[in-house]
Design a protein around this motif. Structure first.
Motif, PDB file in Angstrom:
ATOM      1  N   ASP A 197     -53.119-107.504   0.030  1.00 17.14           N
ATOM      2  CA  ASP A 197     -52.748-107.099  -1.318  1.00 17.14           C
ATOM      3  C   ASP A 197     -53.485-107.919  -2.381  1.00 17.14           C
ATOM      4  O   ASP A 197     -53.790-107.412  -3.465  1.00 17.14           O
ATOM      5  N   ARG A 200     -57.150-106.555  -2.539  1.00 14.81           N
ATOM      6  CA  ARG A 200     -57.138-105.184  -3.068  1.00 14.81           C
ATOM      7  C   ARG A 200     -56.877-105.195  -4.571  1.00 14.81           C
ATOM      8  O   ARG A 200     -57.530-104.466  -5.330  1.00 14.81           O
ATOM      9  N   SER A 201     -55.934-106.010  -5.013  1.00 12.95           N
ATOM     10  CA  SER A 201     -55.647-106.098  -6.452  1.00 12.95           C
ATOM     11  C   SER A 201     -56.856-106.612  -7.218  1.00 12.95           C
ATOM     12  O   SER A 201     -57.159-106.146  -8.325  1.00 12.95           O
ATOM     13  N   VAL A 204     -59.321-103.807  -7.640  1.00 11.56           N
ATOM     14  CA  VAL A 204     -58.875-102.876  -8.683  1.00 11.56           C
ATOM     15  C   VAL A 204     -59.229-103.426 -10.056  1.00 11.56           C
ATOM     16  O   VAL A 204     -59.681-102.691 -10.949  1.00 11.56           O
ATOM     17  N   ARG A 205     -59.039-104.713 -10.248  1.00 13.82           N
ATOM     18  CA  ARG A 205     -59.393-105.317 -11.545  1.00 13.82           C
ATOM     19  C   ARG A 205     -60.881-105.193 -11.811  1.00 13.82           C
ATOM     20  O   ARG A 205     -61.311-105.020 -12.953  1.00 13.82           O
TER      21      ARG A 205
END
Length: 209
Positions: A197, A200-201, A204-205
């Motif tokens: 996580d 992945r975060s 995304v940023r």
């Protein structure tokens, strides 16, 4: 030939060729923005890059030689480096660490090129060490930072984005397998697993900024 005997060319043969579509921009996972080091990592950038390249080269090639030949091999691999001792000591500590055995398995793939579409972008990079198992894949990236974070949450943003991109690419290449990523901090001879996580975060940023 007489005019009557000449073949009649189709219209497309007489029209100028259309401009070829522009090649998609290819980005490196390490170029997705974000810091690559923690505050206090005082080694100058040029020196840091040279040091990192030297350590990477030794970690890739020294395992091909018996340990008693590593010093000689290092001098041959780094002929332009005046003093190979510090770099060799760092690489030796990593390659000799029993607690890193999972990442240093003999069947690991080294310097693996990967290319994939990630979040609408074409990304192309090289994974330092890839361990492929029937049910999982572990991507390991070497980092030679002088200041090593204590927890995955403290890893610099740029590194997390890079590993997130690798994870997404590998998920496409190895569907159905668990994808794991980790940083091998060479300064501390420490393998740090990165929770899915978190990377992945970070990715995304990178794709939304």
């Amino acid at each position: 030939l007489a005019a009557a005997a000449r073949p009649v060319l189709p219209g497309w043969a007489l029209a100028p060729a259309a401009e070829p579509p522009a090649a998609p921009e290819v980005l490196s996972p390490s170029a997705l923005g974000g810091a690559k080091a923690l505050p206090g990592d005082a080694m100058p950038t040029e020196e840091a890059l040279a040091h990192g390249s030297a350590v990477h080269r030794l970690l890739e090639h020294l395992p091909l030689h018996p340990p008693e030949e590593w010093a000689t091999a290092a001098r041959g691999l780094l002929p332009d480096l005046p003093d190979v001792a510090p770099v060799l000591a760092e690489a030796r500590a990593v390659l000799s660490a029993e607690h890193l055995a999972e990442a240093l398995v003999p069947h690991a793939l080294l310097e693996v090129a990967v290319t994939a579409e990630v979040a609408g972008r074409r990304l192309s990079g090289t994974i330092d060490r890839l361990v492929v198992e029937p049910d999982r894949v572990l991507a390991v990236d070497y980092k030679t930072n002088r200041v090593v974070p204590d927890r995955p949450e403290e890893v610099p943003e740029g590194i997390l984005r890079q590993m997130g991109a690798y994870a997404e690419a590998l998920a496409q290449i190895y569907p159905g397998r668990t994808i794991e990523t980790a940083i091998l901090w060479t300064q501390a001879a420490r393998l740090m697993r990165l929770p899915r996580d978190i990377v992945r975060s970070a990715l995304v940023r990178a794709t939304t900024t």
